[in-house]
Design an enzyme around this catalytic site. Structure first.
Site, PDB file in Angstrom:
ATOM      1  N   SER A  24       5.135   9.773   3.597  1.00 16.22           N
ATOM      2  CA  SER A  24       6.284   8.975   3.135  1.00 16.22           C
ATOM      3  C   SER A  24       7.438   9.063   4.132  1.00 16.22           C
ATOM      4  O   SER A  24       8.029  10.133   4.321  1.00 16.22           O
ATOM      5  CB  SER A  24       6.746   9.459   1.758  1.00 16.22           C
ATOM      6  OG  SER A  24       7.940   8.779   1.422  1.00 16.22           O
ATOM      7  N   HIS A  65       3.388   5.590   3.793  1.00 17.18           N
ATOM      8  CA  HIS A  65       4.000   5.219   2.510  1.00 17.18           C
ATOM      9  C   HIS A  65       5.441   4.778   2.774  1.00 17.18           C
ATOM     10  O   HIS A  65       6.235   5.506   3.373  1.00 17.18           O
ATOM     11  CB  HIS A  65       3.963   6.430   1.573  1.00 17.18           C
ATOM     12  CG  HIS A  65       4.421   6.150   0.178  1.00 17.18           C
ATOM     13  ND1 HIS A  65       3.634   5.528  -0.766  1.00 17.18           N
ATOM     14  CD2 HIS A  65       5.599   6.430  -0.450  1.00 17.18           C
ATOM     15  CE1 HIS A  65       4.299   5.433  -1.902  1.00 17.18           C
ATOM     16  NE2 HIS A  65       5.503   5.963  -1.737  1.00 17.18           N
ATOM     17  N   ASP A  70       8.778   3.481   1.040  1.00 17.59           N
ATOM     18  CA  ASP A  70       9.520   3.390  -0.221  1.00 17.59           C
ATOM     19  C   ASP A  70      10.642   2.360  -0.112  1.00 17.59           C
ATOM     20  O   ASP A  70      11.530   2.500   0.726  1.00 17.59           O
ATOM     21  CB  ASP A  70      10.141   4.749  -0.546  1.00 17.59           C
ATOM     22  CG  ASP A  70       9.121   5.752  -1.050  1.00 17.59           C
ATOM     23  OD1 ASP A  70       8.318   5.394  -1.942  1.00 17.59           O
ATOM     24  OD2 ASP A  70       9.117   6.896  -0.566  1.00 17.59           O
ATOM     25  N   MET A 109      13.815   0.854  -2.039  1.00 12.59           N
ATOM     26  CA  MET A 109      14.740   1.168  -3.136  1.00 12.59           C
ATOM     27  C   MET A 109      15.950   0.250  -3.079  1.00 12.59           C
ATOM     28  O   MET A 109      16.403  -0.105  -1.983  1.00 12.59           O
ATOM     29  CB  MET A 109      15.206   2.618  -3.018  1.00 12.59           C
ATOM     30  CG  MET A 109      14.062   3.608  -2.961  1.00 12.59           C
ATOM     31  SD  MET A 109      14.679   5.305  -2.910  1.00 12.59           S
ATOM     32  CE  MET A 109      13.149   6.215  -2.809  1.00 12.59           C
ATOM     33  N   HIS A 168       5.816   0.819  -1.710  1.00 17.19           N
ATOM     34  CA  HIS A 168       6.121   1.206  -3.089  1.00 17.19           C
ATOM     35  C   HIS A 168       7.475   0.586  -3.443  1.00 17.19           C
ATOM     36  O   HIS A 168       8.513   1.042  -2.967  1.00 17.19           O
ATOM     37  CB  HIS A 168       6.149   2.745  -3.152  1.00 17.19           C
ATOM     38  CG  HIS A 168       6.590   3.308  -4.456  1.00 17.19           C
ATOM     39  ND1 HIS A 168       6.959   4.633  -4.613  1.00 17.19           N
ATOM     40  CD2 HIS A 168       6.715   2.747  -5.692  1.00 17.19           C
ATOM     41  CE1 HIS A 168       7.300   4.855  -5.863  1.00 17.19           C
ATOM     42  NE2 HIS A 168       7.170   3.727  -6.543  1.00 17.19           N
ATOM     43  N   MET A 194      10.495   0.016  -5.526  1.00 11.26           N
ATOM     44  CA  MET A 194      11.330   0.544  -6.615  1.00 11.26           C
ATOM     45  C   MET A 194      12.541  -0.372  -6.691  1.00 11.26           C
ATOM     46  O   MET A 194      13.671   0.018  -6.361  1.00 11.26           O
ATOM     47  CB  MET A 194      11.732   1.991  -6.304  1.00 11.26           C
ATOM     48  CG  MET A 194      10.586   2.970  -6.487  1.00 11.26           C
ATOM     49  SD  MET A 194      10.843   4.516  -5.605  1.00 11.26           S
ATOM     50  CE  MET A 194      10.259   4.052  -3.991  1.00 11.26           C
ATOM     51  N   MET A 249       3.718   8.542 -10.627  1.00 14.70           N
ATOM     52  CA  MET A 249       4.878   9.288 -10.131  1.00 14.70           C
ATOM     53  C   MET A 249       4.867  10.664 -10.785  1.00 14.70           C
ATOM     54  O   MET A 249       4.764  10.774 -12.008  1.00 14.70           O
ATOM     55  CB  MET A 249       6.186   8.593 -10.515  1.00 14.70           C
ATOM     56  CG  MET A 249       6.482   7.263  -9.852  1.00 14.70           C
ATOM     57  SD  MET A 249       6.595   7.283  -8.062  1.00 14.70           S
ATOM     58  CE  MET A 249       7.764   8.583  -7.742  1.00 14.70           C
ATOM     59  N   ASP A 267       2.514  10.488  -6.344  1.00 17.62           N
ATOM     60  CA  ASP A 267       3.730  10.409  -5.522  1.00 17.62           C
ATOM     61  C   ASP A 267       4.805  11.326  -6.088  1.00 17.62           C
ATOM     62  O   ASP A 267       5.284  11.113  -7.207  1.00 17.62           O
ATOM     63  CB  ASP A 267       4.213   8.948  -5.518  1.00 17.62           C
ATOM     64  CG  ASP A 267       5.358   8.718  -4.549  1.00 17.62           C
ATOM     65  OD1 ASP A 267       5.762   9.657  -3.840  1.00 17.62           O
ATOM     66  OD2 ASP A 267       5.852   7.561  -4.508  1.00 17.62           O
TER      67      ASP A 267
HETATM   68  C1  DX5 Z   1      10.331   9.168  -4.413  1.00 16.72           C
HETATM   69  C2  DX5 Z   1       9.419   8.452  -3.482  1.00 16.72           C
HETATM   70  C3  DX5 Z   1       8.434   9.310  -2.783  1.00 16.72           C
HETATM   71  C4  DX5 Z   1       9.033  10.401  -1.927  1.00 16.72           C
HETATM   72  C5  DX5 Z   1       8.129  11.590  -1.994  1.00 16.72           C
HETATM   73  O1  DX5 Z   1      11.007   8.233  -5.150  1.00 16.72           O
HETATM   74  O2  DX5 Z   1       8.686   7.429  -4.157  1.00 16.72           O
HETATM   75  O3  DX5 Z   1       7.515   8.538  -2.050  1.00 16.72           O
HETATM   76  O4  DX5 Z   1       9.219  10.013  -0.598  1.00 16.72           O
HETATM   77  O5  DX5 Z   1       8.710  12.640  -1.309  1.00 16.72           O
HETATM   78  P1  DX5 Z   1       8.252  14.139  -1.507  1.00 16.72           P
HETATM   79  O6  DX5 Z   1       6.817  14.236  -1.040  1.00 16.72           O
HETATM   80  O7  DX5 Z   1       9.188  14.919  -0.646  1.00 16.72           O
HETATM   81  O8  DX5 Z   1       8.365  14.470  -2.962  1.00 16.72           O
HETATM   82 ZN    ZN Z   2       6.977   6.402  -3.161  1.00 17.99          ZN
END
Ligand code: DX5
Ligand code: ZN
Length: 224
Positions: A11, A36, A38, A40, A70, A72, A142, A180
């Protein structure tokens, strides 16, 4: 070559953002299977990250890489999904709370050539999956509340991983389970035993002084 049984998805949320090209290159060189990504929006989660232009820049640099987007964001729209697929997403997941017509959105993702996944927050029940199996390529469970890297796994979410695995088995569904949040070398084996085969790893990989070693320990723990 047969597909690997387990995959590590690095990620980039925990990467060194000013040196992202270097970090993603290093991750791929070390043998991270998936990147990965993310997304947001400061609305669905209390944080803001990468737009599709960012993804395209990475995809142009690393055309062979599999990018796992991903989302969000709320609401999730077909325009947003299309932008990320055009930019290079191979897998796209979103949260059902952010979308009124979940089945339609999954179909849209697949029709546009990406693998479609549904992401389940810690308090989101998995029952709706029973109406969606034929539209799903994967389920992203999650194990932390989304928004930030570096959090600890919420134990109740591991039960959910096992429940989803069971439900998929009973429905004879051809899906993989991605986990995740909070994955590290000390818990990855247990998470695999619960039924996950793809592991998002942010801080435990990008935050490590020696990334190659960190990946080696993760893979070692998966030699079940
Ligand atoms: C959190 C993200 C994850 C995050 C995971 O909202 O969706 O993908 O980057 O990070 P770690 O592995 O540090 O928990
Ligand atoms: Zn994620």
């Amino acid at each position: 070559m047969s597909e690997k049984k387990f995959k590590i998805a690095g990620s980039i949320l925990s990467a060194d953002l000013i040196n992202l090209e270097r970090d993603v290159g290093e991750a791929l060189e070390c043998g991270v299977d998936v990147i990965h990504f993310d997304v947001m929006d400061y609305h669905f989660v209390p944080n803001l990250t990468f737009g599709p232009g960012f993804l395209k820049a990475l995809k142009d640099k690393f055309p062979q890489a599999v990018f796992d987007v991903h989302l969000m964001v709320s609401p999730v729209t077909e325009d947003i999904v299309a932008d990320y697929i055009k930019a290079g997403a191979s897998w796209v997941s979103f949260h059902p709370e952010a979308c009124i017509h979940v089945e339609r959105m999954l179909t849209f993702i697949k029709d546009n050539g990406a693998k479609a996944g549904l992401a389940l927050n810690p308090a989101t029940a998995p029952q709706m999956l029973d109406y969606l199996w034929d539209k799903l390529d994967f389920v992203l469970v999650m194990t932390v509340n989304p928004g930030f890297g570096g959090q600890k796994v919420l134990p109740s979410c591991l039960k959910k991983v096992a429940d989803v695995k069971c439900m998929a088995f009973e429905a004879n569904a051809n899906v993989f389970i991605e986990v995740d949040g909070g994955v590290k070398d000390s818990n990855i084996q247990h998470i695999a035993e619960c039924g996950a085969t793809v592991f998002v790893v942010g801080s435990a990989f990008f935050g490590a002084d020696n990334k190659a070693k960190a990946l080696e320990y993760l893979n070692k723990a998966l030699e079940i």
